[in-house]
Design a protein around this motif. Sequence first.
Motif, mmCIF file in Angstrom:
data_model
loop_
_atom_site.group_PDB
_atom_site.id
_atom_site.type_symbol
_atom_site.label_atom_id
_atom_site.label_comp_id
_atom_site.label_asym_id
_atom_site.label_seq_id
_atom_site.Cartn_x
_atom_site.Cartn_y
_atom_site.Cartn_z
ATOM 1 N N ALA A 1 -42.410 98.404 -14.578
ATOM 2 C CA ALA A 1 -42.567 97.627 -15.544
ATOM 3 C C ALA A 1 -44.353 97.507 -15.728
ATOM 4 C CB ALA A 1 -42.059 95.939 -15.545
ATOM 5 N N ALA A 2 -45.015 97.421 -14.869
ATOM 6 C CA ALA A 2 -46.373 97.499 -14.788
ATOM 7 C C ALA A 2 -46.917 98.797 -15.667
ATOM 8 C CB ALA A 2 -47.009 97.335 -13.689
ATOM 9 N N VAL A 3 -46.473 99.948 -15.334
ATOM 10 C CA VAL A 3 -47.178 101.012 -15.833
ATOM 11 C C VAL A 3 -46.588 101.469 -17.189
ATOM 12 C CG1 VAL A 3 -47.436 102.300 -13.671
ATOM 13 C CG2 VAL A 3 -45.461 102.690 -14.999
ATOM 14 N N ASN A 4 -45.521 100.692 -17.858
ATOM 15 C CA ASN A 4 -44.983 100.709 -18.976
ATOM 16 C C ASN A 4 -45.457 100.073 -20.073
ATOM 17 O OD1 ASN A 4 -42.857 103.509 -19.451
ATOM 18 N ND2 ASN A 4 -42.612 102.493 -17.207
ATOM 19 N N SER A 5 -46.001 98.919 -19.678
ATOM 20 C CA SER A 5 -46.680 97.810 -20.477
ATOM 21 C C SER A 5 -47.935 98.091 -20.902
ATOM 22 C CB SER A 5 -46.508 96.371 -19.701
ATOM 23 O OG SER A 5 -47.052 95.241 -20.540
ATOM 24 N N PRO A 6 -48.215 97.835 -22.304
ATOM 25 C CA PRO A 6 -49.666 98.239 -22.834
ATOM 26 C C PRO A 6 -50.751 97.142 -22.212
ATOM 27 C CG PRO A 6 -48.394 97.153 -24.551
ATOM 28 C CD PRO A 6 -47.424 97.297 -23.200
ATOM 29 N N PHE A 7 -50.324 96.238 -21.532
ATOM 30 C CA PHE A 7 -51.193 95.302 -20.814
ATOM 31 C C PHE A 7 -50.724 94.558 -19.644
ATOM 32 C CE2 PHE A 7 -49.280 93.737 -24.820
ATOM 33 C CZ PHE A 7 -48.557 92.396 -24.482
ATOM 34 N N ALA A 8 -51.399 93.790 -19.051
ATOM 35 C CA ALA A 8 -50.895 93.051 -17.918
ATOM 36 C C ALA A 8 -50.129 91.935 -18.272
ATOM 37 C CB ALA A 8 -51.990 92.795 -17.009
#
Length: 323
Positions: free
Chosen positions: A199-206
């Motif tokens: 989820a973290a590496v596929n989201s454009p932001f935190a």
Amino acid sequence: MRPADRPKLASTFTLSGCRPFPLPAAEMADYDGRYEYWEAGVGWELRDVSPKHEQPRSRLVELIGDIAKMRGTPIAMFGTADLQERDADGTRVRAAEADDLIYLDGPESLPDVFVIGVHPLPDVVFEVDLTTDIRNRKLDVYASWGVPELWVEVPEAHMASKRKRSGLTIYVLHAQDGCFREQAESVAFPTLSAQEIHAAVNSPFATERTVRAARRVGRILGRRAGTGPENDPFLGAERRLSRLAGWREGRTRGIEEGLAEGRLAERVSMLEDLLRARGIPVGSQLAENADRIAALPHDAVVQAALEIADLDEFLRRLRGSHS
């Protein structure tokens, strides 16, 4: 020689999404291009290069950076770094270029390449399988080298030609048989799950979820190391500034409240003196009704003190005016 002009080479294995090209061991030191894997004079480079391959890595850097801040000590990351296996004579036997090498406690100096058996192994190797498939060759090689943990990411925004389900797989090396086995959570980063990393590496932001995960894992690692956010130069400075700002605000508020309390005490004392001057006995009743006195205009309270015949009437006037 351009990649399209390179001759095709026969090999005992095939790396999906890659094309082979001749690269003698003697020329590797001067080779400045990128490759996925090298063995026996043959290099394998990506057939299709896409920015989508780089996004997961950049987001991973942010995630690990946040965990490091919470732990209070740096976590080293080396992108597109070479891991090489060499024989007793120093001749290259195999080489793999990982998308990222993660060291919980980084090496004291950065080598040109990380040589197996010479330099410490990373705690985690990160690979992005966009058009490639690490299971073709690199998975077994990493296991043979003793890499303790491997994260393999298949991005959400995968290319149309990619027929793999998106997600992140955590492989942990088992000492008993020297083979990788899938696990739901990381060993190097305790409680950090494959789903959270994906989820973290596929989201454009935190996101809030990512921040919670980074804080949780960072605190666990910090407890093990005896460190915390205060030891991080950035977070430590921010916390000190926040405490200073809070202290100043509290001090200002305390002064204001103290002044208000002082003014009220002065009013109560003045009323006590006025009533005594009129021959009306005063005990602790005025102090006990200080909130009522504070709620009324000063002139109205003084006028009531001049008009009443006894303290009970004064207190009734206070209650009646306040209601």
